[in-house]
Write a protein that holds these residues in place. Structure first.
Motif, mmCIF file in Angstrom:
data_model
loop_
_atom_site.group_PDB
_atom_site.id
_atom_site.type_symbol
_atom_site.label_atom_id
_atom_site.label_comp_id
_atom_site.label_asym_id
_atom_site.label_seq_id
_atom_site.Cartn_x
_atom_site.Cartn_y
_atom_site.Cartn_z
ATOM 1 N N ASP A 13 42.501 14.682 28.434
ATOM 2 C CA ASP A 13 42.628 13.459 29.222
ATOM 3 C C ASP A 13 41.914 12.292 28.544
ATOM 4 O OD1 ASP A 13 43.413 11.942 31.438
ATOM 5 O OD2 ASP A 13 41.539 12.362 32.486
ATOM 6 N N GLY B 122 39.057 23.747 32.287
ATOM 7 C CA GLY B 122 38.633 22.444 32.796
ATOM 8 C C GLY B 122 38.102 21.550 31.691
ATOM 9 N N VAL C 101 41.099 20.360 29.652
ATOM 10 C CA VAL C 101 41.833 19.302 30.366
ATOM 11 C C VAL C 101 41.081 17.982 30.272
ATOM 12 C CG1 VAL C 101 42.571 18.531 32.658
ATOM 13 C CG2 VAL C 101 43.038 20.869 31.924
ATOM 14 N N LEU C 102 39.781 18.028 30.403
ATOM 15 C CA LEU C 102 38.965 16.813 30.306
ATOM 16 C C LEU C 102 39.073 16.184 28.918
ATOM 17 C CD1 LEU C 102 36.861 14.942 31.629
ATOM 18 C CD2 LEU C 102 35.111 16.455 30.710
ATOM 19 N N ALA D 205 39.979 18.674 36.328
ATOM 20 C CA ALA D 205 39.015 19.230 35.383
ATOM 21 C C ALA D 205 37.690 19.548 36.069
ATOM 22 C CB ALA D 205 38.799 18.259 34.227
#
Length: 56
Positions: free
Chosen positions: A38, A31, A34-35, A11
């Motif tokens: 997560d 990114g 994705v962060l 990310a």
């Protein structure tokens, strides 16, 4: 934990490339996605494991 750290690194790298490279702003948004995914994964995992701990 390894998956968490790997996704954090991915990310950050995607975010940096998205900010620096001209015309690749979509990588910044990928990114960020994705962060967030997560962090949700780790939050759900810790919440689930906290329920199964025996009381002392």
């Amino acid at each position: 934990m390894t998956l968490f750290l790997a996704l954090i690194i991915v990310a950050i790298i995607l975010g940096l490339i998205g900010v620096v490279a001209d015309g690749l702003l979509f990588l910044l948004f990928i990114g960020i996605a994705v962060l967030v995914a997560d962090l949700l994964y780790v939050g759900l995992r810790t919440r689930r494991s906290a329920r199964h701990r025996p009381l002392r």
